[in-house]
Design a protein around this motif. Structure first.
Motif, mmCIF file in Angstrom:
data_model
loop_
_atom_site.group_PDB
_atom_site.id
_atom_site.type_symbol
_atom_site.label_atom_id
_atom_site.label_comp_id
_atom_site.label_asym_id
_atom_site.label_seq_id
_atom_site.Cartn_x
_atom_site.Cartn_y
_atom_site.Cartn_z
ATOM 1 N N GLU A 147 0.723 -1.134 -0.009
ATOM 2 C CA GLU A 147 -0.068 0.096 -0.144
ATOM 3 C C GLU A 147 0.791 1.198 -0.232
ATOM 4 O O GLU A 147 2.009 1.041 0.315
ATOM 5 C CB GLU A 147 -1.116 -0.045 1.207
ATOM 6 N N TYR A 148 0.370 2.420 -0.146
ATOM 7 C CA TYR A 148 1.083 3.485 -0.502
ATOM 8 C C TYR A 148 0.611 4.495 0.525
ATOM 9 O O TYR A 148 -0.593 4.733 0.759
ATOM 10 C CB TYR A 148 0.742 4.035 -1.818
ATOM 11 N N THR A 149 1.603 5.155 1.241
ATOM 12 C CA THR A 149 1.087 6.378 2.335
ATOM 13 C C THR A 149 2.161 7.691 2.068
ATOM 14 O O THR A 149 3.285 7.509 1.411
ATOM 15 C CB THR A 149 1.263 5.662 3.494
ATOM 16 N N CYS A 150 1.415 8.654 2.868
ATOM 17 C CA CYS A 150 2.337 10.002 2.510
ATOM 18 C C CYS A 150 3.432 10.000 3.815
ATOM 19 O O CYS A 150 2.920 9.603 5.177
ATOM 20 C CB CYS A 150 1.357 10.969 2.608
ATOM 21 N N PRO A 151 4.564 10.239 3.554
ATOM 22 C CA PRO A 151 5.540 10.262 4.735
ATOM 23 C C PRO A 151 5.368 11.254 5.764
ATOM 24 O O PRO A 151 5.476 11.307 6.647
ATOM 25 C CB PRO A 151 6.946 10.808 3.861
ATOM 26 N N MET A 152 4.466 12.221 5.372
ATOM 27 C CA MET A 152 4.093 13.403 6.215
ATOM 28 C C MET A 152 2.832 13.179 6.885
ATOM 29 O O MET A 152 2.460 13.591 8.078
ATOM 30 C CB MET A 152 3.907 14.800 5.500
ATOM 31 N N HIS A 153 1.781 12.487 6.347
ATOM 32 C CA HIS A 153 0.408 12.147 6.665
ATOM 33 C C HIS A 153 0.273 10.770 6.552
ATOM 34 O O HIS A 153 -0.227 10.305 5.877
ATOM 35 C CB HIS A 153 -0.375 12.959 5.998
ATOM 36 N N PRO A 154 0.760 9.911 7.693
ATOM 37 C CA PRO A 154 0.608 8.374 7.725
ATOM 38 C C PRO A 154 -0.953 8.044 7.635
ATOM 39 O O PRO A 154 -1.125 6.819 7.118
ATOM 40 C CB PRO A 154 1.194 8.001 8.876
ATOM 41 N N GLU A 155 -1.850 8.788 7.757
ATOM 42 C CA GLU A 155 -3.087 8.618 7.810
ATOM 43 C C GLU A 155 -3.595 8.472 6.329
ATOM 44 O O GLU A 155 -4.684 8.015 6.124
ATOM 45 C CB GLU A 155 -4.000 9.445 8.688
ATOM 46 N N VAL A 156 -2.776 9.036 5.430
ATOM 47 C CA VAL A 156 -3.283 9.032 4.093
ATOM 48 C C VAL A 156 -2.818 7.551 3.593
ATOM 49 O O VAL A 156 -1.588 7.577 3.471
ATOM 50 C CB VAL A 156 -2.569 10.316 3.197
ATOM 51 N N VAL A 157 -3.570 6.837 3.203
ATOM 52 C CA VAL A 157 -3.219 5.583 2.562
ATOM 53 C C VAL A 157 -4.011 5.182 1.389
ATOM 54 O O VAL A 157 -5.206 5.517 1.218
ATOM 55 C CB VAL A 157 -3.633 4.200 3.578
ATOM 56 N N SER A 158 -3.327 4.732 0.276
ATOM 57 C CA SER A 158 -3.881 4.517 -1.025
ATOM 58 C C SER A 158 -3.291 2.800 -1.377
ATOM 59 O O SER A 158 -2.278 2.525 -1.139
ATOM 60 C CB SER A 158 -3.529 5.588 -2.136
ATOM 61 N N ASP A 159 -4.305 2.275 -2.143
ATOM 62 C CA ASP A 159 -3.908 1.077 -2.955
ATOM 63 C C ASP A 159 -2.836 1.344 -4.150
ATOM 64 O O ASP A 159 -2.482 0.123 -4.729
ATOM 65 C CB ASP A 159 -5.202 0.346 -3.311
ATOM 66 N N SER A 160 -2.918 2.514 -4.714
ATOM 67 C CA SER A 160 -1.995 2.678 -5.842
ATOM 68 C C SER A 160 -1.177 4.080 -5.724
ATOM 69 O O SER A 160 -1.256 4.728 -4.788
ATOM 70 C CB SER A 160 -2.800 2.952 -7.030
ATOM 71 N N PRO A 161 -0.126 4.026 -6.625
ATOM 72 C CA PRO A 161 0.588 5.194 -6.300
ATOM 73 C C PRO A 161 -0.026 6.552 -6.512
ATOM 74 O O PRO A 161 -1.146 6.628 -7.325
ATOM 75 C CB PRO A 161 1.848 4.901 -7.295
ATOM 76 N N GLY A 162 0.528 7.673 -6.231
ATOM 77 C CA GLY A 162 -0.100 9.033 -6.501
ATOM 78 C C GLY A 162 0.680 10.241 -5.421
ATOM 79 O O GLY A 162 1.708 9.849 -5.043
ATOM 80 N N LYS A 163 -0.116 11.002 -5.364
ATOM 81 C CA LYS A 163 0.303 12.197 -4.664
ATOM 82 C C LYS A 163 -0.534 12.255 -3.306
ATOM 83 O O LYS A 163 -2.027 11.987 -3.375
ATOM 84 C CB LYS A 163 0.373 13.375 -5.454
ATOM 85 N N CYS A 164 -0.114 12.718 -2.230
ATOM 86 C CA CYS A 164 -1.073 13.170 -1.010
ATOM 87 C C CYS A 164 -1.825 14.243 -1.159
ATOM 88 O O CYS A 164 -1.484 15.171 -1.590
ATOM 89 C CB CYS A 164 0.041 13.502 0.189
ATOM 90 N N PRO A 165 -3.128 14.202 -0.942
ATOM 91 C CA PRO A 165 -4.029 15.287 -1.208
ATOM 92 C C PRO A 165 -3.863 16.355 -0.240
ATOM 93 O O PRO A 165 -4.428 17.437 -0.366
ATOM 94 C CB PRO A 165 -5.399 14.550 -1.138
ATOM 95 N N LYS A 166 -2.953 16.033 0.759
ATOM 96 C CA LYS A 166 -2.931 17.276 1.844
ATOM 97 C C LYS A 166 -1.830 18.056 1.693
ATOM 98 O O LYS A 166 -1.739 19.202 1.869
ATOM 99 C CB LYS A 166 -2.984 16.580 3.303
ATOM 100 N N CYS A 167 -0.509 17.371 1.126
ATOM 101 C CA CYS A 167 0.495 18.280 1.080
ATOM 102 C C CYS A 167 1.152 18.184 -0.417
ATOM 103 O O CYS A 167 2.097 18.854 -0.758
ATOM 104 C CB CYS A 167 1.543 17.785 1.949
ATOM 105 N N GLY A 168 0.762 17.093 -1.284
ATOM 106 C CA GLY A 168 1.181 17.039 -2.616
ATOM 107 C C GLY A 168 2.511 16.192 -2.812
ATOM 108 O O GLY A 168 2.744 15.967 -3.943
#
Length: 612
Positions: A147-168
């Motif tokens: 799974e994929y997660t944001c280094p800054m916002h670990p609560e953001v989790v996705s099943d595919s690559p992409g960008k964090c909607p909170k910090c980009g």
């Protein structure tokens, strides 16, 4: 020839036969749920000829002591997979151990059965440690998914690559257990924001970024855009022109067939001159994090401990959020808790309650018997002798905690001496306890004068009296408060019981308090003059309500009971676990990791006493 369940691959050559004999002679066991549980069941591993391993990598025998709930069996699968081959399983009254392989030897929960089963294990090693064909071990707990997660916002989790909607920032991949035991329960992913929702939000953000003209952006905060030059409102850096000099013109425009010229996964992210894709700055990683007491702002990481971590009670799940090497947050839960059913005969209540916790079975049995006696309007029979039995369990429990502390502190001499006093103590009669009393008192006196323990425990995990009063028990009494359910107990009044307390409220004070209670328990047993196990009243009440409170080795436990037609209609049990677990977070905040583990261990939590 019987092959071990964890045999090594290869024909049994002469050299391998020598290795197998050596391993049979030198068995090294990883004990699950833990050595404290084995000790509570009266097992002496050293006397049986076993070495104890603190990590699966150093073990060739998985020793299962008693039945385990599903969560612990899943964790045991991970332990089994980490043990090098050849390896074997010995199960003592463990019942169903699936998805682990079938045990190579079984037995009852007694020292004699352990010794006998170990002889079987040694023979199995000699004859079946190696085999030409072996089967790989698989279990749901061993499967992983990405799974994929944001280094800054670990609560953001996705099943595919992409960008964090909170910090980009670009999401980074991580492996998680296929059984769902990620150790991150409670994140937004599991409740407030499912992965699919994260993907939708992320996609919306990407579309907006592509549609809105914004030629200038911050190198550190890609979500900050502007149509004119300026500085970033978040970090003050100068905004730079997007795509300037990066040589990626047209990169974000996909071809008609959806291809991306070998840059799949970049998406429409702005190309920043001098900033490589996937670059993560410490400014971005630590944005919004509070500063440590030393003024530094560090990245936070979550580190799970347990349920088989040496130095912590077996069955305890601990999640620490680390700010550098300091604890920023701590969460505790029981992985060994059992649910209390109802609708069974009242006569079965003492056995059922005692089976909840292998660490304090007699205290829970006494609690059940007292609640039944209260429902029947009867006074306890043989109350002094039953109080002596409680004190014997308290004595063994405190000594067992000291043995664990000694191992955690590297004081092997102390662990051996305490272990020698513990052997058979939980079933010893008053005369046997009296014979051991001088040696136990001398040992307690030696422990109180051990400088290494004082240096290790003093000023660690201090708890104020007001906070400590909620769970009660030795933790509260070590903080200067003296709540003790024995104070108002007629049986203890007849034994001239007086509550003890210390000052300080730190881990050292908790050790001193338990040493004082060991001495007191020996006195109370001697005054009682007999030891008797509690038994349900005769005749049993058919209907009614009963309530009782018993001071267990870790604090007061209370049971409310409703009977109807000879059956347990409802019951409510309160043990010290929940209140003690509530102290962990405030007590360990800003402690260094090693100190936090010592402080948490000093609470002597009983995860088995928690009620699911």
């Amino acid at each position: 020839m019987n092959m071990l369940s964890g045999a090594g691959q290869g024909a049994m050559t002469g050299l391998r036969a020598l290795v197998a004999r050596a391993m049979a002679h030198d068995l090294c066991a990883f004990v699950v749920p833990g050595a404290d549980v084995a000790q509570a069941f009266g097992l002496d591993l050293v006397a049986a000829g076993l070495h104890r391993a603190d990590t699966p990598r150093h073990a060739n025998l998985l020793l299962i002591v008693g039945p385990m709930p599903p969560a612990l069996r899943d964790a045991a699968c991970v332990v089994w997979a980490q043990m090098p081959r050849p390896r074997a399983i010995l199960a003592l009254d463990a019942g169903n151990i699936a998805p682990l392989p079938e045990a190579d030897a079984t037995g009852a929960l007694s020292q004699g059965s352990l010794t006998s089963a170990l002889a079987d294990i040694r023979r199995a090693f000699v004859s079946g440690a190696f085999a030409p064909h072996v089967t790989d071990f698989t279990a749901p707990a061993l499967s992983t998914r990405i799974e994929y997660t944001c280094p800054m916002h670990p609560e953001v989790v996705s099943d595919s690559p992409g960008k964090c909607p909170k910090c980009g920032m670009f999401l980074v991949e991580r492996e998680v257990s296929g059984s769902g035991m990620t150790g991150h329960e409670g994140h937004e992913k599991s409740t407030a924001r499912p992965a699919q929702a994260e993907k939708m939000v992320s996609s919306d953000a990407i579309v907006r970024a592509a549609e809105e003209p914004a030629p200038y952006t911050c190198p550190m905060h890609p979500e900050v855009t502007s149509s004119t030059p300026g500085s970033c409102p978040k970090c003050g850096m100068n905004l730079v022109r997007q795509g300037e000099g990066a040589g990626h013109a047209g990169h974000s425009a996909p071809k008609a067939d959806g291809a991306h010229d070998g840059h799949e996964g970049h998406g429409p992210a702005p190309d920043i001159p001098g900033i490589e894709p996937h670059f993560m700055s410490m400014v971005a990683l630590t944005e919004g994090k509070p500063a440590s007491p030393d003024g530094l702002v560090m990245e936070w990481i979550e580190v799970p401990f347990g349920p088989f971590f040496p130095g912590l009670p077996a069955g305890l799940g601990l999640m620490l959020t680390l700010d550098g090497d300091s604890v920023a947050r701590a969460e505790v839960k029981s992985l060994a808790a059992s649910a209390l059913a109802s609708g069974f005969p009242a006569a079965d209540l003492p056995d059922r309650l005692a089976a909840l916790s292998p660490l304090a079975p007699l205290a829970l049995r006494e609690l059940a018997c007292r609640a039944l006696e209260a429902a029947a309007g009867l006074s306890p029979e043989g109350a002094s002798a039953r109080a002596a039995a409680l004190e014997r369990e308290r004595l063994a429990s405190h000594l067992g905690w000291i043995a664990g502390l000694a191992r955690q502190s590297g004081l092997m001499w102390l662990e051996r001496r305490v272990g020698a006093q513990l052997a058979g103590l939980r079933v010893a009669d008053k005369d046997a306890v009296a014979r051991r009393a001088p040696a136990i008192r001398a040992l307690a006196k030696r422990v109180s004068r051990t400088p290494l323990l004082r240096d290790r425990l003093a000023n660690i995990g201090r708890i104020e009296p007001k906070a400590a009063s909620k769970p009660g028990g030795p933790v509260a009494r070590a903080a200067g408060d003296a709540p003790d359910a024995r104070t108002h107990d007629k049986a203890y009044a007849a034994l001239d019981f007086q509550p003890l307390s210390q000052t300080g409220g730190d881990a050292w004070a908790r050790l001193v308090q338990r040493l004082a209670e060991i001495d007191q328990s020996l006195d109370l047993i001697a005054r009682a003059g007999a030891i008797a196990l509690p038994a349900p009243p005769v005749p049993l009440p058919i209907s009614g309500h009963g309530m009782a409170t018993v001071e267990t080795p870790r604090g007061p436990a209370t049971l409310h009971l409703n009977l109807k037609g000879g059956l347990v209609e409802t019951m409510h049990l309160t043990t010290p676990f929940a209140a003690l677990a509530g102290l962990v977070g405030p007590m360990s905040a800003q402690l260094e990791l090693a100190e936090a583990l010592v402080a948490i261990g000093s609470l002597d939590l009983d995860p088995w006493g928690a009620v699911a």
